[in-house]
Design a protein around this motif. Sequence first.
Motif, PDB file in Angstrom:
ATOM      1  N   ALA A 135      10.259  33.334  22.018  1.00 57.10           N
ATOM      2  CA  ALA A 135      10.845  34.255  21.029  1.00 57.10           C
ATOM      3  C   ALA A 135      10.312  33.963  19.632  1.00 57.10           C
ATOM      4  O   ALA A 135      10.078  34.884  18.834  1.00 57.10           O
ATOM      5  CB  ALA A 135      12.365  34.139  21.056  1.00 57.10           C
TER       6      ALA A 135
ATOM      7  N   GLN B 284      15.321  27.313  28.874  1.00 56.22           N
ATOM      8  CA  GLN B 284      15.892  27.793  27.624  1.00 56.22           C
ATOM      9  C   GLN B 284      14.985  27.437  26.449  1.00 56.22           C
ATOM     10  O   GLN B 284      14.797  28.239  25.525  1.00 56.22           O
ATOM     11  CB  GLN B 284      17.278  27.191  27.405  1.00 56.22           C
ATOM     12  CG  GLN B 284      17.981  27.680  26.141  1.00 56.22           C
ATOM     13  CD  GLN B 284      18.226  29.178  26.154  1.00 56.22           C
ATOM     14  OE1 GLN B 284      18.758  29.710  27.122  1.00 56.22           O
ATOM     15  NE2 GLN B 284      17.828  29.871  25.089  1.00 56.22           N
TER      16      GLN B 284
ATOM     17  N   LYS C  42      16.740  34.581  33.087  1.00 56.23           N
ATOM     18  CA  LYS C  42      16.664  34.106  31.698  1.00 56.23           C
ATOM     19  C   LYS C  42      15.538  34.798  30.944  1.00 56.23           C
ATOM     20  O   LYS C  42      15.686  35.161  29.775  1.00 56.23           O
ATOM     21  CB  LYS C  42      16.467  32.581  31.667  1.00 56.23           C
ATOM     22  CG  LYS C  42      17.751  31.798  31.858  1.00 56.23           C
ATOM     23  CD  LYS C  42      17.541  30.319  31.597  1.00 56.23           C
ATOM     24  CE  LYS C  42      18.863  29.569  31.692  1.00 56.23           C
ATOM     25  NZ  LYS C  42      18.699  28.121  31.437  1.00 56.23           N
TER      26      LYS C  42
ATOM     27  N   GLN D 164      15.947  37.606  27.428  1.00 61.23           N
ATOM     28  CA  GLN D 164      15.593  36.953  26.166  1.00 61.23           C
ATOM     29  C   GLN D 164      15.612  37.903  24.974  1.00 61.23           C
ATOM     30  O   GLN D 164      15.835  37.472  23.846  1.00 61.23           O
ATOM     31  CB  GLN D 164      14.241  36.258  26.272  1.00 61.23           C
ATOM     32  CG  GLN D 164      13.042  37.168  26.443  1.00 61.23           C
ATOM     33  CD  GLN D 164      11.764  36.350  26.552  1.00 61.23           C
ATOM     34  OE1 GLN D 164      11.153  36.012  25.544  1.00 61.23           O
ATOM     35  NE2 GLN D 164      11.393  35.997  27.770  1.00 61.23           N
ATOM     36  N   ASP D 165      15.378  39.204  25.188  1.00 62.18           N
ATOM     37  CA  ASP D 165      15.483  40.165  24.081  1.00 62.18           C
ATOM     38  C   ASP D 165      15.654  41.564  24.669  1.00 62.18           C
ATOM     39  O   ASP D 165      15.605  41.764  25.893  1.00 62.18           O
ATOM     40  CB  ASP D 165      14.286  40.096  23.125  1.00 62.18           C
ATOM     41  CG  ASP D 165      12.937  40.309  23.803  1.00 62.18           C
ATOM     42  OD1 ASP D 165      12.847  41.159  24.712  1.00 62.18           O
ATOM     43  OD2 ASP D 165      11.967  39.634  23.412  1.00 62.18           O
TER      44      ASP D 165
ATOM     45  N   GLN E  91      12.086  29.764  26.491  1.00 58.44           N
ATOM     46  CA  GLN E  91      12.500  31.071  25.967  1.00 58.44           C
ATOM     47  C   GLN E  91      12.562  31.052  24.449  1.00 58.44           C
ATOM     48  O   GLN E  91      12.115  31.986  23.776  1.00 58.44           O
ATOM     49  CB  GLN E  91      13.858  31.434  26.549  1.00 58.44           C
ATOM     50  CG  GLN E  91      14.398  32.775  26.079  1.00 58.44           C
ATOM     51  CD  GLN E  91      15.778  33.061  26.658  1.00 58.44           C
ATOM     52  OE1 GLN E  91      16.131  32.587  27.721  1.00 58.44           O
ATOM     53  NE2 GLN E  91      16.557  33.845  25.938  1.00 58.44           N
ATOM     54  N   THR E  92      13.110  29.965  23.873  1.00 60.44           N
ATOM     55  CA  THR E  92      13.202  29.845  22.411  1.00 60.44           C
ATOM     56  C   THR E  92      11.819  29.839  21.779  1.00 60.44           C
ATOM     57  O   THR E  92      11.576  30.512  20.763  1.00 60.44           O
ATOM     58  CB  THR E  92      13.960  28.554  22.028  1.00 60.44           C
ATOM     59  OG1 THR E  92      15.278  28.595  22.588  1.00 60.44           O
ATOM     60  CG2 THR E  92      14.053  28.396  20.518  1.00 60.44           C
TER      61      THR E  92
END
Length: 367
Positions: free
Chosen positions: A116, A109, A280, A284-285, A112-113
């Motif tokens: 992004a 996670q 995941k 993510q988008d 992923q953050t």
Amino acid sequence: MADPRVEKLAQTLVEYSVKVKPGDWVVIASNPLAEELTSEVLRYTLRAGGNPSMLLGVGSTQPIFLEEANEEQLKWLSPFDHLPFEQADVYINIDATENTRNLSMVDSQKQQTRSAARREIMQAYMRRSASGELRWTLTQFPCQAFAQEADMSQADYADFVYRACKADQPDPVTLWNEIEADQARLVQWLAGRKQLHIRGANVDIQMSIEGRSFVNSTAHHNMPGSEIFTGPVEDSVNGWVHYTYPAIRMGREVEGIRLQFKDGKVIQASAEKNEEYLLKMLDQDAGARFLGELGIGTNYSIDRFTKSILYDEKMGGTIHMALGASYPETGGKNQSALHWDMICDMRQDSEITVDGDLFYKNGQFQV
């Protein structure tokens, strides 16, 4: 005694891959493990009249950052993060690492953050690359960790790397120019065509390439090349694929990936190993479940899977399809913080037809 192939590789990167010109701002990003190649790239950059800036990173710092950073820190980017991709003329990235699994235990996670948060940088990099404002290349130094990952001794792996990069040849720059000319005929044959169908034991996918361009990619952006690639029409991809090689991203190895596409979007996704991480990344988008790239590897000197996408996606006899961001120079429009190449073997009982004409069969071009 210094390995003469290192000097040849450095010369090829500067003179062929990015063509450094007098006055260019050249950012050289590297790792201390690659000092031998980095020094020679610096030497040839100065000889070409470039103005170099050095960015040296240590691989062990990345997991510390991802483990310790809170959400606000993960989303924050310094002005230094933006500068090379938004203002430099040339970006040369020389990859090396102490451990290819540095990030394998880091919370996905958080990865992923961070991914992004870097989306604007990725968009600037792709935009300036497509327009020619930013000339960039990526290569890897044959360090011990990469050799271990490939199940090879360091000496054998170095031979593999320099052979794939043509640095073991008398005149690599001339050779890459010849390869570029040869691949141009494939791109020319594909120009103006509309519908592409990939069939085989591990894939049955149809897509539109109408209005899209195939790029003749030798060793400009990646060293080594070669491949030809395009961005399929985003909502046109239908069918399924079972990727025959593991897909590796940020230290995570995802095996046995199966994807089902409908009207461009992945509607079913599974994996035999690390499926949760795959899902995941896909969530993510909005663009992460669409194909941004179809590529066909053309480097038959790369004759084995090494768990390095830089080499593996160029392997003669394979295709790769990337989920996420398109390269604007292909005409692709998909936007995402993700760009994840996944590889499928095409060397047995496989073919690619374009508008009904046979283009590729069992790993070999037919035109």
